[in-house]
Design a protein around this motif. Structure first.
Motif, short mmCIF file in Angstrom:
data_model
loop_
_atom_site.label_atom_id
_atom_site.label_comp_id
_atom_site.label_asym_id
_atom_site.label_seq_id
_atom_site.Cartn_x
_atom_site.Cartn_y
_atom_site.Cartn_z
N CYS A 145 63.99 -17.74 6.03
CA CYS A 145 63.62 -18.38 7.30
C CYS A 145 64.74 -18.27 8.33
O CYS A 145 64.58 -17.60 9.34
N SER A 146 65.86 -18.92 8.08
CA SER A 146 66.91 -18.95 9.10
C SER A 146 67.56 -17.58 9.30
O SER A 146 67.87 -17.19 10.43
N THR A 152 65.04 -15.43 11.26
CA THR A 152 64.92 -15.95 12.62
C THR A 152 66.13 -15.54 13.46
O THR A 152 66.00 -15.10 14.60
N ASN A 158 65.91 -11.76 14.27
CA ASN A 158 64.93 -11.53 15.33
C ASN A 158 65.50 -11.97 16.68
O ASN A 158 65.33 -11.29 17.70
N ALA A 159 66.20 -13.11 16.69
CA ALA A 159 66.77 -13.62 17.94
C ALA A 159 67.78 -12.65 18.55
O ALA A 159 67.86 -12.50 19.77
N VAL A 212 70.15 -21.24 11.15
CA VAL A 212 69.91 -20.19 12.13
C VAL A 212 71.17 -19.89 12.93
O VAL A 212 71.54 -18.73 13.14
N THR A 214 64.56 -20.84 19.44
CA THR A 214 64.18 -20.72 18.03
C THR A 214 63.80 -22.05 17.39
O THR A 214 63.39 -22.08 16.23
N ILE A 232 60.65 -17.45 19.79
CA ILE A 232 60.34 -16.74 18.55
C ILE A 232 60.10 -17.73 17.41
O ILE A 232 60.64 -18.84 17.40
N LEU A 233 59.27 -17.31 16.47
CA LEU A 233 59.08 -18.01 15.21
C LEU A 233 59.26 -17.00 14.09
O LEU A 233 58.47 -16.06 13.96
N LEU A 234 60.32 -17.14 13.33
CA LEU A 234 60.58 -16.25 12.20
C LEU A 234 60.79 -14.81 12.68
O LEU A 234 61.54 -14.57 13.62
N GLY A 235 60.11 -13.84 12.07
CA GLY A 235 60.24 -12.44 12.40
C GLY A 235 59.29 -11.64 11.53
O GLY A 235 58.61 -12.18 10.67
#
Length: 348
Positions: free
Chosen positions: A150-151, A154, A157-158, A180, A267, A293-296
């Motif tokens: 998850c983190s 994320t 992706n960020a 994150v 995020t 964004i949510l996750l990736g």
């Protein structure tokens, strides 16, 4: 030989941490064609898991679901149509099974994912669809790898999603010391970017510096940290990419810190609403982008795994690691915000 029974936790309701119950589960007698049996060695927690247990933010879950989306382990056996894996492979869970590899999950897919609607990772053995797994980075321990689901994804992706890249000459701002933020700090530092991190204490600031933060700002003693962050960038132009985990509580300051043509990547919604609520028009006045964004995607997960191996990035695990019988204590540790980076539960 796998045992006939194993320990697993389930959520019997959404009345908080007390809804978590540990019991013996039976090993499945057979697997579906695309299913994989995994011996889980470690799981990690997110604020999302605590929110699901409490039924917060309107999150509704399946009764008696096994919580936890993040985990790492070893494949014990596979269904007869499983192709990407063989017994003995080390794997990490991907939160949204049965979802296109290049697609980006929305709230709907995440709510239908591991630990929410589909049984998750806080158990000694788990049956997963093959689409819910990726190969584990070869350089990591199970505890470190369990933080990526998850983190880690994320944060990746960020920094690298949306057609953007981060590298030497760029600047990144991270907020706080959650999973994150720490993952984003590590990834950005590995590329050579300058990292500015906010925190609430000098002891945490010291740890952030050790991990690669060039500058730290105490947001409690300096509530106007956005202007300070901008002043710390080259020629005071502002930050290239701000990883905003607070939402409405931090966006006003994030928008002050961002450079022209920079991006604020939202995020999370960890904080309370600030007195000044930003609007879409702020992106015009600041000449910047705000990206939520949510996750990736699963493809991004593979890219992240390769980066972690090539750059030997070692995710940070909180100094207190919990055992399989201490899951309620692990949830409380997060609830009381005693952790630094990721809280991990070790199964063995």
């Amino acid at each position: 030989m796998a045992p006939t029974t194993f320990k697993q936790w389930t959520l019997e309701g959404q009345n908080g941490i007390e809804s978590l119950v540990c019991a013996q589960a039976r090993m499945p007698k057979e697997l579906g064609e695309h299913e994989v049996l995994v011996k889980l060695h470690a799981a990690s927690l997110n604020y999302r898991d605590l929110a699901i247990a409490k039924g917060a933010k309107g999150l509704v879950t399946s009764h008696n679901v096994v919580p936890g989306s993040d985990g790492a382990g070893v494949i014990v056996s596979i269904g007869n149509l499983v192709t990407p894996f063989v017994p003995g492979d080390k794997v990490v869970t991907h939160m949204t099974p049965n979802f296109a590899e290049d697609a980006f999950p929305t709230f709907t897919e995440i709510c239908a994912g591991l630990g929410h609607t589909v049984d998750g990772t806080i158990r000694e053995f788990g049956v997963f669809d093959q689409s819910a797994l990726v190969h584990m980075p070869k350089n990591l321990s199970f505890e470190e790898a369990a933080t990526l689901t998850c983190s880690g994804l994320t944060a990746w992706n960020a920094l690298f999603g949306g057609g953007r890249t981060i590298g030497k000459g760029d600047s990144v701002l991270t907020q706080g010391t959650g999973g994150v933020s720490i993952a984003a700090l590590q990834f950005a530092h590995a590329t050579g970017a300058t990292v500015i991190s906010t925190t609430s204490s000098s002891s945490k600031a010291s740890r952030l510096t050790t991990l690669g933060a060039t500058h730290t700002i105490n947001y409690r003693t300096n509530p106007s940290w956005g202007d300070t962050a901008k002043s710390l960038t080259k020629n005071h132009l502002g930050v290239s990419n701000i990883i905003d985990v607070g939402g409405l509580s931090t966006l006003p300051e994030s928008l002050k810190a961002v450079r022209v043509e920079g991006v604020v990547t939202v995020t999370g919604v960890l904080g309370k609403e600030a007195k000044e609520t930003p609007s879409l028009m702020d992106t015009l006045w600041r000449v910047c982008s705000v990206r939520g964004i949510l996750l990736g995607s699963k493809r991004q997960f593979g890219d992240m795994v390769r980066f972690v191996e090539e750059m030997d990035v070692r995710p940070v695990v909180d100094e207190r690691v919990f055992g399989i019988d201490e899951v309620r204590e692990a949830y409380t540790w997060i609830e009381e915000q005693k952790h630094f980076s990721k809280v991990v539960i070790k199964m063995a």
